[in-house]
Design a protein around this motif. Structure first.
Motif, mmCIF file in Angstrom:
data_model
loop_
_atom_site.group_PDB
_atom_site.id
_atom_site.type_symbol
_atom_site.label_atom_id
_atom_site.label_comp_id
_atom_site.label_asym_id
_atom_site.label_seq_id
_atom_site.Cartn_x
_atom_site.Cartn_y
_atom_site.Cartn_z
ATOM 1 N N LEU B 156 3.247 3.468 -16.213
ATOM 2 C CA LEU B 156 2.550 4.225 -15.169
ATOM 3 C C LEU B 156 3.297 5.525 -14.869
ATOM 4 N N GLU B 157 2.550 6.542 -14.507
ATOM 5 C CA GLU B 157 3.146 7.802 -14.060
ATOM 6 C C GLU B 157 4.062 7.561 -12.865
ATOM 7 N N PRO B 158 5.132 8.341 -12.738
ATOM 8 C CA PRO B 158 5.927 8.220 -11.513
ATOM 9 C C PRO B 158 5.106 8.656 -10.296
ATOM 10 N N ILE B 159 5.490 8.151 -9.143
ATOM 11 C CA ILE B 159 4.848 8.548 -7.888
ATOM 12 C C ILE B 159 5.362 9.932 -7.518
ATOM 13 N N SER B 160 4.456 10.841 -7.219
ATOM 14 C CA SER B 160 4.957 12.147 -6.780
ATOM 15 C C SER B 160 4.422 12.491 -5.398
ATOM 16 N N GLY B 161 5.319 13.011 -4.602
ATOM 17 C CA GLY B 161 4.964 13.434 -3.255
ATOM 18 C C GLY B 161 5.042 14.939 -3.168
ATOM 19 N N ALA B 162 5.375 15.431 -1.993
ATOM 20 C CA ALA B 162 5.393 16.872 -1.769
ATOM 21 C C ALA B 162 6.724 17.486 -2.203
ATOM 22 N N SER B 163 7.678 16.667 -2.634
ATOM 23 C CA SER B 163 8.982 17.190 -3.028
ATOM 24 C C SER B 163 9.337 16.633 -4.403
ATOM 25 N N ASP B 164 10.465 17.062 -4.964
ATOM 26 C CA ASP B 164 10.882 16.479 -6.245
ATOM 27 C C ASP B 164 11.878 15.341 -6.036
ATOM 28 N N TYR B 165 12.070 14.935 -4.800
ATOM 29 C CA TYR B 165 12.912 13.766 -4.489
ATOM 30 C C TYR B 165 12.193 12.523 -4.977
ATOM 31 N N ASN B 166 12.889 11.688 -5.691
ATOM 32 C CA ASN B 166 12.219 10.590 -6.368
ATOM 33 C C ASN B 166 13.070 9.317 -6.278
ATOM 34 N N HIS B 167 13.313 8.878 -5.073
ATOM 35 C CA HIS B 167 14.191 7.726 -4.873
ATOM 36 C C HIS B 167 13.602 6.754 -3.866
ATOM 37 N N LEU B 168 12.347 6.360 -4.072
ATOM 38 C CA LEU B 168 11.755 5.355 -3.193
ATOM 39 C C LEU B 168 12.406 4.004 -3.447
ATOM 40 N N SER B 169 12.424 3.145 -2.436
ATOM 41 C CA SER B 169 12.864 1.770 -2.667
ATOM 42 C C SER B 169 11.803 1.062 -3.511
ATOM 43 N N VAL B 170 12.204 0.014 -4.199
ATOM 44 C CA VAL B 170 11.229 -0.726 -5.006
ATOM 45 C C VAL B 170 10.173 -1.364 -4.113
ATOM 46 N N ARG B 171 10.555 -1.717 -2.888
ATOM 47 C CA ARG B 171 9.585 -2.275 -1.930
ATOM 48 C C ARG B 171 8.482 -1.264 -1.614
ATOM 49 N N THR B 172 8.909 -0.027 -1.323
ATOM 50 C CA THR B 172 7.940 1.013 -0.994
ATOM 51 C C THR B 172 7.111 1.388 -2.227
ATOM 52 N N ALA B 173 7.790 1.539 -3.361
ATOM 53 C CA ALA B 173 7.080 1.916 -4.584
ATOM 54 C C ALA B 173 6.030 0.872 -4.950
ATOM 55 N N ALA B 174 6.376 -0.410 -4.803
ATOM 56 C CA ALA B 174 5.428 -1.473 -5.136
ATOM 57 C C ALA B 174 4.191 -1.387 -4.241
ATOM 58 N N GLY B 175 4.411 -1.150 -2.944
ATOM 59 C CA GLY B 175 3.281 -1.026 -2.022
ATOM 60 C C GLY B 175 2.375 0.140 -2.391
ATOM 61 N N ILE B 176 2.976 1.284 -2.661
ATOM 62 C CA ILE B 176 2.197 2.477 -2.991
ATOM 63 C C ILE B 176 1.430 2.286 -4.297
ATOM 64 N N ILE B 177 2.086 1.705 -5.294
ATOM 65 C CA ILE B 177 1.426 1.530 -6.600
ATOM 66 C C ILE B 177 0.279 0.527 -6.494
ATOM 67 N N LEU B 178 0.472 -0.566 -5.758
ATOM 68 C CA LEU B 178 -0.637 -1.523 -5.576
ATOM 69 C C LEU B 178 -1.784 -0.858 -4.831
ATOM 70 N N ASP B 179 -1.463 -0.016 -3.861
ATOM 71 C CA ASP B 179 -2.524 0.692 -3.131
ATOM 72 C C ASP B 179 -3.278 1.641 -4.065
ATOM 73 N N ARG B 180 -2.541 2.356 -4.923
ATOM 74 C CA ARG B 180 -3.214 3.283 -5.838
ATOM 75 C C ARG B 180 -4.079 2.540 -6.863
ATOM 76 N N LEU B 181 -3.640 1.346 -7.259
ATOM 77 C CA LEU B 181 -4.381 0.608 -8.288
ATOM 78 C C LEU B 181 -5.490 -0.264 -7.712
ATOM 79 N N LEU B 182 -5.292 -0.762 -6.485
ATOM 80 C CA LEU B 182 -6.212 -1.778 -5.959
ATOM 81 C C LEU B 182 -6.733 -1.456 -4.560
ATOM 82 N N GLY B 183 -6.268 -0.383 -3.951
ATOM 83 C CA GLY B 183 -6.703 -0.058 -2.591
ATOM 84 C C GLY B 183 -8.183 0.302 -2.559
ATOM 85 N N VAL B 184 -8.806 0.061 -1.414
ATOM 86 C CA VAL B 184 -10.238 0.368 -1.296
ATOM 87 C C VAL B 184 -10.457 1.426 -0.211
#
Lengths: 184, 184
Positions: B156-184
Protein backbone atom coordinates in the motif's frame (compact mmCIF):
# COMPACT_ATOMS: atom_id res chain seq x y z
CA UNK A 1 -0.98 24.67 5.60
CA UNK A 2 -4.33 24.13 7.34
CA UNK A 3 -5.24 26.57 10.11
CA UNK A 4 -6.25 23.84 12.53
CA UNK A 5 -5.48 23.35 16.24
CA UNK A 6 -6.23 20.18 18.19
CA UNK A 7 -7.08 19.76 21.88
CA UNK A 8 -7.36 16.56 23.88
CA UNK A 9 -9.72 17.22 26.79
CA UNK A 10 -9.43 15.31 30.07
CA UNK A 11 -12.21 17.54 31.42
CA UNK A 12 -15.18 17.88 31.01
CA UNK A 13 -15.62 14.25 29.97
CA UNK A 14 -17.91 11.46 31.17
CA UNK A 15 -17.19 8.09 32.73
CA UNK A 16 -19.02 4.88 31.82
CA UNK A 17 -21.93 5.90 34.08
CA UNK A 18 -22.28 9.29 32.40
CA UNK A 19 -20.89 11.27 35.35
CA UNK A 20 -18.73 14.27 34.47
CA UNK A 21 -15.14 13.64 35.53
CA UNK A 22 -11.55 14.73 34.97
CA UNK A 23 -9.72 11.73 33.49
CA UNK A 24 -6.07 10.71 33.88
CA UNK A 25 -3.47 11.47 31.23
CA UNK A 26 -2.46 8.45 29.11
CA UNK A 27 1.15 8.40 27.93
CA UNK A 28 0.43 7.00 24.48
CA UNK A 29 -2.32 9.56 23.80
CA UNK A 30 0.40 12.22 23.90
CA UNK A 31 2.70 10.25 21.60
CA UNK A 32 0.16 9.06 19.07
CA UNK A 33 -1.86 12.26 18.72
CA UNK A 34 1.21 14.53 18.59
CA UNK A 35 2.67 12.35 15.82
CA UNK A 36 -0.63 12.49 13.89
CA UNK A 37 -0.83 16.28 14.48
CA UNK A 38 2.69 16.65 13.08
CA UNK A 39 1.90 14.43 10.09
CA UNK A 40 -1.18 16.41 9.14
CA UNK A 41 0.22 19.90 9.73
CA UNK A 42 -1.82 20.79 12.83
CA UNK A 43 -0.49 24.02 14.36
CA UNK A 44 -0.52 23.02 18.05
CA UNK A 45 -1.74 20.09 20.10
CA UNK A 46 -3.16 21.15 23.48
CA UNK A 47 -3.39 18.65 26.32
CA UNK A 48 -6.16 19.97 28.57
CA UNK A 49 -6.41 19.02 32.23
CA UNK A 50 -7.26 21.09 35.32
CA UNK A 51 -5.46 18.57 37.59
CA UNK A 52 -2.03 19.87 38.60
CA UNK A 53 -0.53 16.40 39.19
CA UNK A 54 -1.64 15.33 35.71
CA UNK A 55 -0.11 18.47 34.23
CA UNK A 56 3.17 17.58 35.95
CA UNK A 57 2.96 14.03 34.60
CA UNK A 58 2.32 15.26 31.05
CA UNK A 59 5.17 17.78 31.27
CA UNK A 60 7.52 15.08 32.52
CA UNK A 61 6.69 12.78 29.58
CA UNK A 62 7.18 15.62 27.11
CA UNK A 63 10.45 16.77 28.72
CA UNK A 64 11.91 13.27 28.45
CA UNK A 65 11.48 13.29 24.67
CA UNK A 66 12.25 16.97 24.05
CA UNK A 67 15.28 17.57 26.24
CA UNK A 68 15.94 14.27 28.05
CA UNK A 69 17.60 11.09 26.83
CA UNK A 70 14.64 10.42 24.54
CA UNK A 71 15.48 13.47 22.42
CA UNK A 72 18.81 12.00 21.31
CA UNK A 73 17.38 8.49 20.98
CA UNK A 74 14.46 9.46 18.76
CA UNK A 75 14.45 12.93 17.14
CA UNK A 76 11.22 12.13 15.24
CA UNK A 77 9.36 11.90 18.55
CA UNK A 78 10.94 15.11 19.72
CA UNK A 79 9.62 17.08 16.77
CA UNK A 80 6.12 15.68 17.38
CA UNK A 81 5.99 16.19 21.14
CA UNK A 82 7.23 19.76 20.72
CA UNK A 83 3.74 20.48 19.34
CA UNK A 84 2.18 19.88 22.77
CA UNK A 85 1.08 22.60 25.17
CA UNK A 86 -0.33 21.51 28.54
CA UNK A 87 -3.11 23.84 29.63
CA UNK A 88 -5.88 24.16 32.25
CA UNK A 89 -9.06 24.39 30.23
CA UNK A 90 -10.50 24.56 26.74
CA UNK A 91 -11.36 28.20 27.48
CA UNK A 92 -7.63 28.84 27.98
CA UNK A 93 -6.88 27.08 24.69
CA UNK A 94 -9.29 29.39 22.89
CA UNK A 95 -7.57 32.43 24.44
CA UNK A 96 -4.13 31.07 23.52
CA UNK A 97 -5.21 30.71 19.90
CA UNK A 98 -6.73 34.19 19.97
CA UNK A 99 -3.31 35.46 21.11
CA UNK A 100 -1.61 33.80 18.15
CA UNK A 101 -4.20 34.42 15.45
CA UNK A 102 -5.64 37.72 16.66
CA UNK A 103 -9.00 36.03 16.23
CA UNK A 104 -11.05 33.46 18.16
CA UNK A 105 -11.17 29.98 16.62
CA UNK A 106 -14.43 28.26 15.74
CA UNK A 107 -14.72 25.06 17.79
CA UNK A 108 -15.51 21.65 16.37
CA UNK A 109 -16.09 18.62 18.55
CA UNK A 110 -16.16 14.92 17.91
CA UNK A 111 -18.57 12.41 19.32
CA UNK A 112 -19.42 8.75 18.84
CA UNK A 113 -23.08 9.85 18.62
CA UNK A 114 -24.88 11.47 15.71
CA UNK A 115 -26.58 14.85 16.28
CA UNK A 116 -29.18 16.52 14.07
CA UNK A 117 -26.65 19.27 13.37
CA UNK A 118 -23.68 16.95 12.73
CA UNK A 119 -21.46 18.06 9.88
CA UNK A 120 -19.80 15.66 7.41
CA UNK A 121 -16.06 15.47 6.76
CA UNK A 122 -16.13 16.77 3.18
CA UNK A 123 -18.33 19.65 4.28
CA UNK A 124 -15.99 20.55 7.10
CA UNK A 125 -12.97 20.36 4.77
CA UNK A 126 -14.72 23.07 2.78
CA UNK A 127 -15.40 25.14 5.90
CA UNK A 128 -11.67 25.06 6.72
CA UNK A 129 -10.77 26.40 3.28
CA UNK A 130 -11.68 29.86 4.59
CA UNK A 131 -8.29 29.84 6.33
CA UNK A 132 -9.94 30.93 9.60
CA UNK A 133 -8.61 29.25 12.76
CA UNK A 134 -10.48 26.14 13.94
CA UNK A 135 -10.06 24.17 17.13
CA UNK A 136 -10.84 20.45 16.98
CA UNK A 137 -11.53 18.98 20.44
CA UNK A 138 -11.33 15.28 21.30
CA UNK A 139 -12.58 13.83 24.58
CA UNK A 140 -10.89 11.09 26.62
CA UNK A 141 -12.65 8.49 28.83
CA UNK A 142 -16.25 7.93 27.56
CA UNK A 143 -16.20 11.15 25.56
CA UNK A 144 -16.89 14.87 25.93
CA UNK A 145 -19.68 15.93 28.30
CA UNK A 146 -22.97 16.87 26.67
CA UNK A 147 -23.10 20.53 27.87
CA UNK A 148 -19.68 21.06 26.32
CA UNK A 149 -20.69 19.49 23.00
CA UNK A 150 -23.82 21.63 22.76
CA UNK A 151 -21.76 24.85 23.02
CA UNK A 152 -19.42 23.97 20.13
CA UNK A 153 -19.77 25.64 16.74
CA UNK A 154 -19.69 22.30 14.90
CA UNK A 155 -20.14 18.61 15.75
CA UNK A 156 -18.46 16.15 13.37
CA UNK A 157 -20.31 13.04 12.25
CA UNK A 158 -19.30 9.87 14.07
CA UNK A 159 -16.87 7.60 12.25
CA UNK A 160 -18.65 4.68 10.68
CA UNK A 161 -17.14 1.47 9.48
CA UNK A 162 -18.61 -1.76 8.20
CA UNK A 163 -20.29 -2.56 11.54
CA UNK A 164 -22.31 -0.69 14.14
CA UNK A 165 -19.51 -1.17 16.70
CA UNK A 166 -18.45 2.30 17.72
CA UNK A 167 -15.72 2.10 20.34
CA UNK A 168 -12.48 3.34 18.78
CA UNK A 169 -9.77 4.60 21.11
CA UNK A 170 -9.36 8.37 21.10
CA UNK A 171 -5.88 7.81 19.64
CA UNK A 172 -7.29 5.93 16.67
CA UNK A 173 -10.27 8.26 16.24
CA UNK A 174 -7.99 11.31 16.24
CA UNK A 175 -5.80 9.78 13.52
CA UNK A 176 -8.77 8.84 11.34
CA UNK A 177 -10.46 12.23 11.74
CA UNK A 178 -7.27 14.16 10.92
CA UNK A 179 -6.84 11.95 7.86
CA UNK A 180 -10.42 12.60 6.74
CA UNK A 181 -10.04 16.36 7.25
CA UNK A 182 -6.45 16.90 6.10
CA UNK A 183 -5.26 13.75 4.31
CA UNK A 184 -4.11 14.06 0.72
CA UNK B 1 -18.86 -7.65 4.87
CA UNK B 2 -15.29 -7.27 3.60
CA UNK B 3 -13.20 -10.42 3.35
CA UNK B 4 -10.20 -8.88 5.09
CA UNK B 5 -7.91 -10.22 7.80
CA UNK B 6 -5.33 -8.14 9.69
CA UNK B 7 -2.01 -9.21 11.21
CA UNK B 8 0.29 -7.22 13.46
CA UNK B 9 3.81 -8.59 13.01
CA UNK B 10 6.40 -8.41 15.79
CA UNK B 11 8.73 -10.38 13.49
CA UNK B 12 10.32 -9.88 10.97
CA UNK B 13 10.59 -6.15 11.68
CA UNK B 14 13.55 -3.76 11.86
CA UNK B 15 14.90 -1.64 14.69
CA UNK B 16 16.11 1.95 14.27
CA UNK B 17 19.44 0.68 12.90
CA UNK B 18 17.74 -1.48 10.28
CA UNK B 19 18.58 -4.80 11.98
CA UNK B 20 15.92 -7.50 11.78
CA UNK B 21 14.47 -8.15 15.24
CA UNK B 22 11.48 -9.60 17.09
CA UNK B 23 9.83 -6.70 18.95
CA UNK B 24 7.95 -6.74 22.25
CA UNK B 25 4.14 -6.79 22.41
CA UNK B 26 2.58 -3.42 23.33
CA UNK B 27 -0.63 -3.63 25.37
CA UNK B 28 -2.38 -0.72 23.61
CA UNK B 29 -1.61 -2.11 20.15
CA UNK B 30 -3.87 -5.04 21.00
CA UNK B 31 -6.64 -2.79 22.32
CA UNK B 32 -6.56 -0.12 19.65
CA UNK B 33 -6.17 -2.35 16.61
CA UNK B 34 -8.74 -4.91 17.78
CA UNK B 35 -11.26 -2.10 18.32
CA UNK B 36 -10.53 -0.71 14.83
CA UNK B 37 -10.76 -4.22 13.36
CA UNK B 38 -14.16 -4.69 15.01
CA UNK B 39 -15.36 -1.26 13.82
CA UNK B 40 -14.44 -1.94 10.21
CA UNK B 41 -15.66 -5.55 10.02
CA UNK B 42 -12.24 -7.25 9.80
CA UNK B 43 -12.67 -11.03 10.16
CA UNK B 44 -9.78 -11.75 12.53
CA UNK B 45 -6.86 -9.84 14.00
CA UNK B 46 -3.69 -11.95 14.30
CA UNK B 47 -0.96 -10.94 16.74
CA UNK B 48 2.21 -12.51 15.34
CA UNK B 49 5.23 -13.23 17.52
CA UNK B 50 7.60 -16.20 17.64
CA UNK B 51 8.60 -15.36 21.25
CA UNK B 52 6.83 -17.64 23.71
CA UNK B 53 7.00 -15.17 26.62
CA UNK B 54 5.42 -12.48 24.43
CA UNK B 55 2.69 -14.92 23.40
CA UNK B 56 1.97 -15.55 27.07
CA UNK B 57 1.87 -11.80 27.76
CA UNK B 58 -0.55 -11.21 24.88
CA UNK B 59 -2.77 -14.10 25.97
CA UNK B 60 -2.83 -12.77 29.52
CA UNK B 61 -3.96 -9.30 28.36
CA UNK B 62 -6.66 -10.81 26.17
CA UNK B 63 -7.88 -13.18 28.89
CA UNK B 64 -8.29 -10.30 31.34
CA UNK B 65 -10.76 -8.60 29.01
CA UNK B 66 -12.48 -11.71 27.65
CA UNK B 67 -13.00 -13.81 30.76
CA UNK B 68 -11.44 -11.84 33.62
CA UNK B 69 -12.74 -8.87 35.59
CA UNK B 70 -12.32 -6.67 32.49
CA UNK B 71 -15.06 -8.60 30.66
CA UNK B 72 -17.73 -7.50 33.14
CA UNK B 73 -16.32 -4.00 33.44
CA UNK B 74 -16.22 -3.29 29.72
CA UNK B 75 -18.13 -5.62 27.35
CA UNK B 76 -17.22 -3.43 24.34
CA UNK B 77 -13.56 -4.27 24.83
CA UNK B 78 -14.40 -7.92 25.20
CA UNK B 79 -16.09 -8.11 21.83
CA UNK B 80 -13.07 -6.41 20.20
CA UNK B 81 -10.35 -8.48 21.88
CA UNK B 82 -12.21 -11.67 21.00
CA UNK B 83 -11.09 -11.00 17.42
CA UNK B 84 -7.45 -11.63 18.36
CA UNK B 85 -5.53 -14.83 17.65
CA UNK B 86 -1.95 -15.05 18.90
CA UNK B 87 0.19 -17.00 16.44
CA UNK B 88 3.84 -17.84 15.68
CA UNK B 89 4.39 -16.50 12.18
CA UNK B 90 2.76 -14.84 9.21
CA UNK B 91 3.11 -18.17 7.39
CA UNK B 92 0.90 -19.72 10.09
CA UNK B 93 -1.62 -16.89 9.66
CA UNK B 94 -1.84 -17.64 5.95
CA UNK B 95 -2.46 -21.33 6.69
CA UNK B 96 -5.10 -20.45 9.30
CA UNK B 97 -6.97 -18.32 6.76
CA UNK B 98 -6.64 -21.11 4.18
CA UNK B 99 -8.31 -23.42 6.70
CA UNK B 100 -11.24 -21.01 7.09
CA UNK B 101 -11.64 -19.85 3.51
CA UNK B 102 -10.51 -22.96 1.66
CA UNK B 103 -8.26 -20.60 -0.27
CA UNK B 104 -4.97 -18.79 0.39
CA UNK B 105 -5.29 -15.03 1.00
CA UNK B 106 -3.44 -12.46 -1.08
CA UNK B 107 -1.08 -10.50 1.18
CA UNK B 108 -0.90 -6.72 1.35
CA UNK B 109 1.69 -4.90 3.40
CA UNK B 110 2.05 -1.38 4.62
CA UNK B 111 5.18 0.72 4.71
CA UNK B 112 6.13 4.31 5.43
CA UNK B 113 8.15 4.20 2.17
CA UNK B 114 6.88 4.41 -1.39
CA UNK B 115 7.69 1.55 -3.78
CA UNK B 116 7.43 1.60 -7.56
CA UNK B 117 4.70 -1.03 -7.31
CA UNK B 118 2.78 0.67 -4.46
CA UNK B 119 -0.99 0.48 -4.86
CA UNK B 120 -3.36 3.30 -3.91
CA UNK B 121 -6.24 2.98 -1.45
CA UNK B 122 -9.06 3.43 -3.97
CA UNK B 123 -7.42 0.89 -6.25
CA UNK B 124 -7.08 -1.63 -3.43
CA UNK B 125 -10.72 -1.06 -2.38
CA UNK B 126 -11.59 -2.21 -5.89
CA UNK B 127 -9.31 -5.24 -5.65
CA UNK B 128 -11.14 -6.30 -2.47
CA UNK B 129 -14.51 -6.15 -4.22
CA UNK B 130 -13.68 -9.56 -5.70
CA UNK B 131 -14.64 -11.02 -2.30
CA UNK B 132 -11.39 -13.04 -2.25
CA UNK B 133 -9.61 -13.24 1.12
CA UNK B 134 -6.89 -10.65 1.75
CA UNK B 135 -4.43 -10.40 4.62
CA UNK B 136 -3.26 -6.90 5.58
CA UNK B 137 0.02 -6.99 7.55
CA UNK B 138 1.28 -4.16 9.77
CA UNK B 139 4.78 -4.07 11.23
CA UNK B 140 5.73 -2.91 14.72
CA UNK B 141 9.03 -1.22 15.74
CA UNK B 142 10.57 0.58 12.70
CA UNK B 143 8.42 -1.40 10.26
CA UNK B 144 8.36 -4.68 8.34
CA UNK B 145 11.69 -6.06 7.11
CA UNK B 146 12.46 -5.49 3.44
CA UNK B 147 12.67 -9.18 2.39
CA UNK B 148 9.19 -9.68 3.83
CA UNK B 149 7.77 -6.65 2.02
CA UNK B 150 9.18 -7.78 -1.32
CA UNK B 151 7.37 -11.12 -1.07
CA UNK B 152 3.91 -9.59 -0.53
CA UNK B 153 1.32 -9.50 -3.30
CA UNK B 154 0.64 -5.79 -2.77
CA UNK B 155 2.30 -2.84 -1.04
CA UNK B 156 0.00 0.00 0.00
CA UNK B 157 1.05 3.60 -0.59
CA UNK B 158 2.37 5.38 2.49
CA UNK B 159 -0.08 7.65 4.30
CA UNK B 160 0.56 11.26 3.44
CA UNK B 161 -0.65 14.28 5.30
CA UNK B 162 0.05 17.97 4.96
CA UNK B 163 3.73 17.57 5.85
CA UNK B 164 6.58 15.21 4.96
CA UNK B 165 6.71 13.94 8.56
CA UNK B 166 6.04 10.25 8.36
CA UNK B 167 6.19 8.71 11.81
CA UNK B 168 2.69 7.64 12.80
CA UNK B 169 2.34 4.96 15.45
CA UNK B 170 1.29 1.57 14.11
CA UNK B 171 -1.94 1.97 16.10
CA UNK B 172 -2.79 5.22 14.33
CA UNK B 173 -1.63 3.97 10.93
CA UNK B 174 -3.76 0.83 11.25
CA UNK B 175 -6.85 2.91 12.07
CA UNK B 176 -6.30 5.29 9.16
CA UNK B 177 -5.60 2.49 6.66
CA UNK B 178 -8.69 0.50 7.71
CA UNK B 179 -10.74 3.68 7.36
CA UNK B 180 -9.35 4.34 3.88
CA UNK B 181 -10.01 0.75 2.79
CA UNK B 182 -13.30 0.03 4.56
CA UNK B 183 -14.73 3.33 5.85
CA UNK B 184 -18.17 4.37 4.65
Amino acid sequence: MPNLYVALAHYPVVNKNGDIIASAVTNLDLHDISRAAKTYGVKSFYVVTPLKDQQVLAQRIIAHWISGTGAAYNPARRSALEKIKVIDSVADVVEDIKGRENKYPATVVTSAHRYPESIGYEEFRNVMKSGQPHLLVFGTAWGLAEPFISKADYVLEPISGASDYNHLSVRTAAGIILDRLLGV
